[in-house]
Design an enzyme around this catalytic site. Structure first.
Site, PDB file in Angstrom:
ATOM      1  N   LYS A 160      -1.608  -2.102  -4.988  1.00  4.05           N
ATOM      2  CA  LYS A 160      -2.631  -2.713  -5.928  1.00  4.05           C
ATOM      3  C   LYS A 160      -2.604  -4.287  -5.244  1.00  4.05           C
ATOM      4  CE  LYS A 160      -0.700   0.095  -9.413  1.00  4.05           C
ATOM      5  NZ  LYS A 160      -0.075   0.432 -10.642  1.00  4.05           N
ATOM      6  N   GLN A 183       4.558  -2.449 -14.204  1.00  3.91           N
ATOM      7  CA  GLN A 183       4.634  -1.159 -13.534  1.00  3.91           C
ATOM      8  C   GLN A 183       5.617  -0.322 -14.137  1.00  3.91           C
ATOM      9  OE1 GLN A 183       2.744  -0.177 -10.918  1.00  3.91           O
ATOM     10  NE2 GLN A 183       3.671   1.839 -11.019  1.00  3.91           N
ATOM     11  N   ASP A 185      -4.452  -1.921 -17.652  1.00  3.10           N
ATOM     12  CA  ASP A 185      -4.093  -0.682 -17.526  1.00  3.10           C
ATOM     13  C   ASP A 185      -4.644   0.171 -18.830  1.00  3.10           C
ATOM     14  OD1 ASP A 185      -2.740   0.255 -15.257  1.00  3.10           O
ATOM     15  OD2 ASP A 185      -0.851   0.095 -16.039  1.00  3.10           O
TER      16      ASP A 185
END
Ligand code: NAD
Length: 309
Positions: free
Chosen positions: A70, A114, A137
């Site tokens: 990322k 994460q 997200d």
């Protein structure tokens, strides 16, 4: 299928296999280039440079690899990135305080926690702490609610990536029978909502569904996200269907998806491989979401224009 039903249907959808192999890697690379150009235009026009903060708790090697990918993508498209790594035994309060600081930091447009987090932490609660405007997200209750109600908001990256693939290959979703296999909050449920918003007739199957082969055979668009290698057999695929395999399974032969690729490719109209299909779109969509979050924030920071009247 009668000729009248074929209007607007791409060539490869009119016939059964061998399928067009959808090159997700190339499509994701184009998307990153597109985002890179838009980031440059946005900052050249005086916008605050978009920034992505990642929060990684613990030392799960797979998570570290995903987070590193990322950050590399951020660098490629000109998005600033801020890596925060906490020890595997970090108390919940420490992670919460970090998320609160990032929520308040104007240089941070998007925050990504994460998953999975170590077992003593509540990943859903931590993700839920991220400010809705920075939820790149798309997994908070606010983002899920906005999607369910058809309101503007940040959409989860992998389902948004699948929508992009469908658009790129020219699938017309309106009125089509779409089946999503898997009902996770991360993928299956938001995928169903996005397809519904595109006017598809949507079925979501899961581990308790009866006669999965029959459900699959009815699907013009078949999207599978379960995590079981070869679950969907070739004989379950409707001739000419579009098959998107989201599953990522590590086997002794390497990575594979949830669909028996060789058998399905002989029957489908188009199909994604694993690896190189849906996977690369997820990070590309994260880049797009971070840019969108920066744009949205810039709009809300701009002082209201006062006129004489
Ligand atoms: P999950 O474990 O949260 O959900 C799995 C779903 O599959 C559940 O809803 C369950 O009901 C359903 N299921 C299990 N067995 C079934 C069966 N026999 N028949 C029908 N349904 C069944 O998984 P997830 O997070 O949604 O991920 C699913 C897969 O997709 C995994 O392989 C994951 O690695 C992959 N994935 C890939 C990406 C990406 O490409 N970037 C992103 C998310 C998930």
């Amino acid at each position: 299928m009668g000729l009248s039903n074929l209007r607007g249907v791409p060539d490869w959808q009119r016939r059964a296999g061998p399928a067009t192999i959808i090159d997700g890697k190339a499509i994701a690379a184009r998307l990153r280039q597109e985002v890179g150009r838009e980031v440059a235009t946005f900052t050249a026009a005086g916008g605050r440079p978009p920034g992505l903060a990642t929060v990684l708790v613990g030392d799960d090697p797979a998570s570290a690899v995903y987070v590193a990918a990322k950050h590399r993508a951020c660098e490629e498209v000109g998005i600033r990135s801020f890596a925060h790594r906490l020890g595997a035994d970090a108390p919940s309060g420490e992670v919460e305080a970090l998320i609160d600081r990032l929520n308040a930091d104007p240089a941070v447009s998007g925050i990504l926690c994460q998953l999975p987090v170590p077992p003593h932490l509540d990943g859903v609660a931590l993700t839920g702490r991220i400010a809705a405007g920075k939820d790149v997200d798309g997994l908070t209750v606010a983002s899920a609610g906005a999607l369910a109600l058809g309101r503007a908001g940040l959409r989860p990256c992998t389902p948004a990536g699948v929508m992009r693939l469908l658009e790129e290959v020219g699938v017309e979703l309106c009125g089509t029978n779409a089946l999503v296999v898997g009902r996770s909050n991360l993928f299956g449920k938001p995928m169903g909502q996005l397809l519904l918003a595109a006017d598809a007739t949507v079925t979501i199957a899961h581990r308790r569904s009866k006669d999965l082969p029959l459900l699959c055979r009815r699907a013009d668009v078949l999207i599978v996200a379960v995590g079981r290698p070869g679950l969907v057999q070739g004989s379950w695929v409707k001739p000419g269907a579009t098959v998107l395999d989201v599953g990522i399974n590590r086997t002794s032969d390497g990575l594979c998806g949830d669909v028996d690729f060789a058998a399905a490719a002989a029957i489908a109209g188009a199909i994604t491989p694993v690896p190189g299909g849906v996977g690369p779109l997820t990070i590309a969509m994260l880049m797009r979401n971070t840019l969108e979050a920066a744009r949205e924030r810039q709009g809300s920071e701009r002082p209201a224009v006062l006129t004489a009247e």
